[in-house]
Design an enzyme around this catalytic site. Structure first.
Site, PDB file in Angstrom:
ATOM      1  N   TYR A 123       0.820  -1.150   0.072  1.00 22.01           N
ATOM      2  CA  TYR A 123      -0.031  -0.022   0.048  1.00 22.01           C
ATOM      3  C   TYR A 123       0.977   1.264   0.019  1.00 22.01           C
ATOM      4  O   TYR A 123       0.663   2.047  -0.711  1.00 22.01           O
ATOM      5  CB  TYR A 123      -0.934   0.022   1.185  1.00 22.01           C
ATOM      6  N   ASN A 146     -12.613   0.161  -5.148  1.00 18.60           N
ATOM      7  CA  ASN A 146     -12.339  -0.069  -6.862  1.00 18.60           C
ATOM      8  C   ASN A 146     -13.481  -0.941  -7.506  1.00 18.60           C
ATOM      9  O   ASN A 146     -14.106  -1.837  -6.965  1.00 18.60           O
ATOM     10  CB  ASN A 146     -11.093  -1.056  -6.843  1.00 18.60           C
ATOM     11  N   CYS A 154      -6.660  -5.149  -7.825  1.00 22.72           N
ATOM     12  CA  CYS A 154      -6.548  -4.663  -6.108  1.00 22.72           C
ATOM     13  C   CYS A 154      -6.100  -5.513  -5.176  1.00 22.72           C
ATOM     14  O   CYS A 154      -5.572  -5.574  -4.207  1.00 22.72           O
ATOM     15  CB  CYS A 154      -7.718  -3.888  -5.528  1.00 22.72           C
ATOM     16  N   HIS A 155      -6.424  -7.029  -5.695  1.00 21.27           N
ATOM     17  CA  HIS A 155      -6.078  -7.990  -4.951  1.00 21.27           C
ATOM     18  C   HIS A 155      -4.308  -8.334  -4.824  1.00 21.27           C
ATOM     19  O   HIS A 155      -3.835  -8.958  -4.093  1.00 21.27           O
ATOM     20  CB  HIS A 155      -6.523  -9.596  -5.406  1.00 21.27           C
ATOM     21  N   GLU A 181      -2.445 -16.737  -9.333  1.00 20.91           N
ATOM     22  CA  GLU A 181      -1.313 -15.986 -10.106  1.00 20.91           C
ATOM     23  C   GLU A 181       0.055 -16.461  -9.548  1.00 20.91           C
ATOM     24  O   GLU A 181       1.094 -15.917 -10.089  1.00 20.91           O
ATOM     25  CB  GLU A 181      -1.459 -14.569  -9.853  1.00 20.91           C
TER      26      GLU A 181
END
Length: 189
Positions: A123, A146, A154-155, A181
């Protein structure tokens, strides 16, 4: 107006799809400008509460096409399915940014530009990238607002100390997306 009738003026096309990884329904909405909204946990009663305010905010008529008859959402649906299948690493979709503005939009656009599939950013680091060092909490608020999670990923934003941080779709959903991912190990069960 019947929600299947084609609107004549500004319009919003919406549908609910079930993804193959998270197992929950996702609300997708698009305007002629692009994808405008993705919402997790789109159970029927929740969808009813979301569509009215969305239509009002955008000043548009809403249309929910029959499955397979989507026009504005055909490509987002295809790309999301490819993402969940592990064969898409970068969404190439037009986005309608009208539900985000100011600092939030600046942060989300920076996230979209600079944090690729399979990576994470803190962040605080994301705050620094937009010229606001020390604004980590404001970045967290931007992530929470978002309107396009998954596509504007945003993850991929985590706590600077290595913690996973929060997520509008739920922390378990964030874990699953990061595992998809390759950032986190796949769960054992």
């Amino acid at each position: 107006m019947d929600s299947t009738e084609r609107p004549r003026g500004p319009h919003l096309e919406w549908t609910v799809v079930t993804d193959g990884v998270l197992g929950g329904p996702l609300l997708l909405a698009a305007t002629p400008e692009g994808l405008v909204r993705i919402e997790f946990h789109a159970e029927p009663d929740r969808v009813d509460r979301m569509i009215g305010p969305l239509v009002s905010r955008l000043g548009a008529d809403a249309r929910r096409p029959a499955p397979g008859e989507e026009e504005l959402l055909a490509e987002p649906i295809r790309q999301l399915a490819a993402y969940f299948a592990g064969s898409l690493r970068r969404f190439e979709l037009p986005l309608d940014w009208r539900l985000s503005s100011g600092f939030n939009r600046q942060v989300l656009q920076e996230l979209d530009r600079s944090v690729p599939y399979g990576s994470v950013v803190g962040y605080g680091e994301l705050a620094a990238r937009v010229g606001q060092p020390g604004a980590a909490q404001a970045v967290g608020n931007a992530m929470g607002s978002n309107p396009l999670p998954l596509v504007v990923a945003c993850h991929r934003v985590v706590e600077n100390d290595g913690g996973i941080g929060g997520f509008g779709g739920g922390v378990e959903t964030k874990r699953q997306l990061l595992a998809l991912e390759g950032v986190l190990p796949q769960p054992l069960f």
